[in-house]
Design an enzyme around this catalytic site. Structure first.
Site, PDB file in Angstrom:
ATOM      1  N   LYS A  77       0.881  -1.267   0.024  1.00 26.22           N
ATOM      2  CA  LYS A  77      -0.490   0.385   0.010  1.00 26.22           C
ATOM      3  C   LYS A  77       0.762   1.830   0.037  1.00 26.22           C
ATOM      4  O   LYS A  77       1.800   0.985   0.288  1.00 26.22           O
ATOM      5  CB  LYS A  77      -0.479  -0.081   0.740  1.00 26.22           C
ATOM      6  CG  LYS A  77      -2.191   1.102   1.427  1.00 26.22           C
ATOM      7  CD  LYS A  77      -2.689   0.922   2.481  1.00 26.22           C
ATOM      8  CE  LYS A  77      -4.387   1.917   3.051  1.00 26.22           C
ATOM      9  NZ  LYS A  77      -4.917   1.732   3.463  1.00 26.22           N
ATOM     10  N   SER A 152     -10.288   1.532   2.407  1.00 28.45           N
ATOM     11  CA  SER A 152      -9.035   2.303   1.353  1.00 28.45           C
ATOM     12  C   SER A 152      -8.136   1.769   0.997  1.00 28.45           C
ATOM     13  O   SER A 152      -7.251   2.036  -0.112  1.00 28.45           O
ATOM     14  CB  SER A 152      -8.162   2.934   2.776  1.00 28.45           C
ATOM     15  OG  SER A 152      -7.630   3.200   3.779  1.00 28.45           O
ATOM     16  N   SER A 176     -10.491  -0.889   6.655  1.00 26.61           N
ATOM     17  CA  SER A 176      -9.802  -0.531   5.609  1.00 26.61           C
ATOM     18  C   SER A 176      -9.049  -2.185   5.172  1.00 26.61           C
ATOM     19  O   SER A 176      -8.933  -2.032   3.856  1.00 26.61           O
ATOM     20  CB  SER A 176      -9.020   0.258   5.438  1.00 26.61           C
ATOM     21  OG  SER A 176      -9.793   1.668   5.558  1.00 26.61           O
TER      22      SER A 176
HETATM   23  N1  GLN Z   1     -13.255   3.772   5.732  1.00 25.51           N
HETATM   24  C1  GLN Z   1     -12.980   4.649   6.865  1.00 25.51           C
HETATM   25  C2  GLN Z   1     -12.258   5.583   6.806  1.00 25.51           C
HETATM   26  O1  GLN Z   1     -12.775   6.198   6.187  1.00 25.51           O
HETATM   27  C3  GLN Z   1     -11.350   3.125   7.839  1.00 25.51           C
HETATM   28  C4  GLN Z   1     -10.868   3.719   7.148  1.00 25.51           C
HETATM   29  C5  GLN Z   1      -9.751   3.236   7.208  1.00 25.51           C
HETATM   30  O2  GLN Z   1      -9.595   2.069   8.035  1.00 25.51           O
HETATM   31  N2  GLN Z   1      -8.934   2.971   6.498  1.00 25.51           N
HETATM   32  O3  GLN Z   1     -12.013   6.002   7.588  1.00 25.51           O
END
Ligand code: GLN
Length: 483
Positions: A77, A152, A176
């Site tokens: 990532k 994400s 995410s």
């Molecule tokens: N979708 C969640 C957010 O926008 C979790 C994101 C994540 O786990 N990095 O914060």
């Protein structure tokens, strides 16, 4: 082996062939490198999985000492700092930034013999559930290119599902790793908070961020995790887990008691997902598990608490991006404050700005107790709910995400709708406990994820249960592979 056969191997199988001398690691690397580069060259016609692809195998020439991970190419990532390689966290403000050091999790995998294949696309600073918040354009879901891969860590999940990378790592703050794994039909594991060092991960919300594997199957997830974990002197919140990660082999669930939290398995979850979930519970029973309902009374408040705590931590973590120390600096400023303001105005996207404003407000002196303090108390209650429930059951099962992959653009204008994606994953993040998502079937031709959660440091039990269920589901992900 022919080129296409190589691409059908799981990462563990490829590493075994390298060890046996029947597969040359540079051939494996080249096969994947060519596919990853083709996706990048295709621009908007491709899936948009990668922000950078390695020009060559950095481990080449060292074939004799490829270590336990056998030189198997790894997609990472974007937000993992990687020495001399763009590490931008999906943001314009870090465009082209090449760190002088490598994140511990990545360094450990490279030392164990993984080869750096590519950096993957993500929502900016890991804020999002669809990978549409990347400054470098969206990633598409390989099952249906008009749909999102989740987020994400959407680039990592889509790359593994499409067969453009044998395996990948992502990060999970509120879902995410698990949610994109679910939407792309692959395996994603968020370990117990602290088991993997956060050193070198560009921070979003430090008390929640945790790195983990995204893979084709459960065995690959165990193999990758086994080489990521461990105490690191550079991250004071990291720790040594009580037992080493073992490769799972269980085929049955005899003697296991599995809890289904009512609060996370009914209301708000779409019909097709619930049908798959019900079928998965039946499978678990056929494998010998006892399934019973449990309660997590405060879980319905998890999202509200998360959307105070995560932005609060983000507003503080992101203060360092000011045009002085990293990445871009806005042109034409008259004086210092003006330079900060312009840099942050131009460098951050809309969602990141929204979170910085929310977080700054929640931490402001007059409101601190009302918002941040209250959210911390909810977080404690949620941990206690899990502790009580794990007094009655060994593991818990929920759907990973309330829907299958949705159309690009469907939720971008409504942040609250987007936030609901994390309804089932955020409670485990707040409690710091491990959870894995495995594909359990299709609804309308799109993958559905099953989430299995356990108490802190129960990774081996989780992986064993996931392995047994994976064998029983016999999920076929081949339709998503790019030919
Ligand atoms: N979708 C969640 C957010 O926008 C979790 C994101 C994540 O786990 N990095 O914060």
């Amino acid at each position: 082996m022919s080129g296409t056969d190589v691409l059908e191997l799981t990462a563990a199988a490829a590493a075994a062939q390298v060890a046996a001398g029947t597969l040359a690691p540079h051939e494996l690397f080249e096969a994947y490198r060519a596919r990853a580069q083709a996706d990048r060259d295709a621009g908007e016609q491709g899936l948009g999985c990668f922000t950078w692809v390695a020009p060559q195998d950095r481990g080449a020439g060292a074939d004799a000492q490829r270590g336990p991970l056998g030189g198997v190419p790894l997609a990472v990532k974007d937000l993992f700092c990687t020495e001399g390689v763009p590490s931008q966290s999906g943001s314009r403000i870090l465009e082209g930034y090449e760190p002088p050091y490598t994140a511990t999790a990545v360094a450990r995998l490279l030392e164990a013999g993984a080869s750096l294949l590519a950096k993957t696309n993500q929502d900016e600073f890991a804020m999002g559930s669809s990978t549409e918040n990347s400054a470098f354009g969206p990633t598409r879901n390989p099952w249906d290119r008009t749909r999102v891969p989740g987020g994400s860590s959407g680039g990592s999940a889509a790359a593994v599902a499409a067969g453009l990378a044998p395996w990948a790592i992502g990060t999970d703050t509120g879902g995410s790793i698990r949610q994109p794994a679910a939407l792309c039909g692959v395996v994603g594991l968020k370990p117990t908070y602290g088991t993997v060092s956060r050193y070198g991960m560009i921070a979003f919300a430090s008390s929640l961020d945790q790195a983990g594997p995204i893979t084709r199957d459960v065995r690959d997830a165990a193999l990758l995790l086994a080489h990521m974990v461990g105490r690191d002197g550079c991250d004071a919140t990291s720790l040594q887990a009580p037992e080493a990660i073992a490769l799972p082999s269980a085929q049955r669930l005899d003697g296991l008691v599995l809890g289904v939290p009512e609060e996370l398995s009914g209301e708000g979850i779409e019909r097709g997902v619930l049908d798959c979930f019900a079928a998965a519970l039946q499978r678990a029973q056929q494998l010998g598990a006892r399934v019973q309902s449990v309660h997590l009374p405060h879980a319905p408040h998890a999202l509200s608490a998360y959307y105070v705590l995560a932005p609060a931590e983000a507003s503080s973590n992101l203060a360092r991006f000011d045009g002085v120390r990293y990445g871009m600096r806005a042109e034409g400023a008259e004086e210092l404050l003006d330079m900060y303001t312009r840099t942050r105005h131009d460098g951050f996207g809309a969602e990141v700005k929204r979170r910085i404003m929310l977080g700054t407000y929640a931490l402001s002196s007059g409101y601190y107790e009302a918002y941040y303090g209250a959210a911390q108390r909810v977080r404690t209650r949620i941990s206690e709910d899990f502790r009580d429930a794990f007094g009655q059951v060994d593991l818990m099962l929920t759907p990973t995400a309330p829907t299958v992959a949705f159309e690009l653009g469907a939720k971008t204008s409504d942040p609250l709708e987007m936030y609901l994606n994390d309804y089932c994953t955020v409670p485990m993040s707040l409690a710091g406990i491990p959870a894995i998502s495995i594909p359990c079937g299709l609804s309308e031709g799109l993958p559905v994820g099953l989430q299995i959660a356990g108490p802190a440091f129960s990774e081996n039990r989780l992986l064993d249960a996931a392995h047994a269920l994976e064998l029983a589901f016999a999920f076929d992900g081949s339709a998503a592979r790019v030919r």
